[in-house]
Design an enzyme around this catalytic site. Structure first.
Site: not given
Ligand SMILES: NC(=O)c1ccc[n+]([C@@H]2O[C@H](COP(=O)([O-])OP(=O)(O)OC[C@H]3O[C@@H](n4cnc5c(N)ncnc54)[C@H](O)[C@@H]3O)[C@@H](O)[C@H]2O)c1
Length: 253
Positions: A155, A162, A195
């Site tokens: 990670y 984060k 992601a």
């Molecule tokens: N999936 C997990 O296990 C998890 C756990 C904890 C936190 N998160 C966090 O949740 C959030 C959403 O991620 P997710 O897992 O739903 O994945 P996801 O890939 O569905 O969403 C990530 C989003 O970030 C957007 N993005 C990236 N670069 C960008 C930019 N320059 N401008 C605008 N948008 C941009 C992408 O277009 C995408 O829509 C993230 O911050 C991620 O770190 C995810």
């Protein structure tokens, strides 16, 4: 479950890539509780994808958080179309695949900056451009992960981003309080999204995380979205600058 909890509220959801996105879980929870949902998407490619879920051009606005110009244009458009808004969900992160593998000391200077820019700094930029449009009271919610606190395999640079994001939440919460804006983070459990597939060995990460939940089942984007709906609601008026775990207990075990 549906309610009128967010009736008459307009909530901006940033970061829907597809139906697996945490942002999509948040958007559905906002709508189920009566909110009008406005969306931003990153680029044309993401627009094609989000249009399969939201067939409503008016509520879809492009916003690349790497660009101040794009942020400015997006928030001007939101103001013109919708007036004031009551909250936003920032569900955006990015790091290059090669930075999410191996030893962290091999992180490149450019890769480190990029991860910080998109995943941590962007919350500050979004808050700045959104602030004139935010009602009093209003609420900002962002998404973080336990890798900010523990060294989760691969990670790496994202864990560091984060940690910065969570610190941004605390400083922003202090500074936006004068506008009646609350800022909080949800530390979500691992869910299989676009992601996550960037992290080397994500299959193992997801499996380990699932095994550590209290009931052996991964948290859902619906459960994460429901907490986001609570945080943007007036019920959460006392929750400020906090990071709330929605991971079914993984951080405890
Ligand atoms: N999936 C997990 O296990 C998890 C756990 C904890 C936190 N998160 C966090 O949740 C959030 C959403 O991620 P997710 O897992 O739903 O994945 P996801 O890939 O569905 O969403 C990530 C989003 O970030 C957007 N993005 C990236 N670069 C960008 C930019 N320059 N401008 C605008 N948008 C941009 C992408 O277009 C995408 O829509 C993230 O911050 C991620 O770190 C995810």
């Amino acid at each position: 479950m549906s309610s009128d909890l967010l009736k008459n509220k307009k909530i901006l959801v940033m970061g829907v890539a597809n139906k697996r996105s945490i942002a999509w879980g948040c958007a559905q929870a906002m709508a189920a509780n009566g909110a009008e949902v406005i969306y931003t998407y990153q680029n044309e490619r993401m627009k094609k994808s989000i249009k399969r879920l939201v067939d409503d051009e008016e509520h879809l606005i492009e916003c690349d958080v790497a660009s101040d110009e794009s942020l400015q244009t997006a928030f001007t458009t939101i103001g013109e179309r919708f007036g004031k808004i009551d909250g936003l969900v920032h569900a955006i992160a990015f790091a290059k695949k090669e930075e999410l593998a191996g030893d962290i000391m091999n992180t490149s200077r450019a890769g480190y900056s990029l991860a910080q820019d998109i995943s941590a700094y962007s919350l500050l930029a979004v808050a700045k451009y959104a602030q004139p449009l935010l009602n009093n009271p209003a609420s900002i919610v962002t998404l973080t992960y336990f890798g900010s606190e523990r060294a989760i395999p691969n990670y790496n640079v994202m864990g560091v981003a984060k940690a910065a994001l969570e610190a941004n939440v605390r400083y922003l919460a202090r500074d936006m309080a004068k506008y009646g804006v609350r800022v909080n983070a949800i530390s979500a459990g691992a869910v299989k999204t676009l992601a996550v597939t960037g992290v080397k060995g994500h299959g193992e990460l997801l499996r380990m995380s699932e095994e550590r939940t209290v009931d052996g089942k991964s948290v859902t984007t619906k459960e994460i979205g429901n907490t986001a709906a609570f945080l943007v609601s007036d019920l959460a008026s006392g929750v400020v600058g906090d990071t709330i775990y929605v991971d079914k207990g993984v951080h405890l075990i």
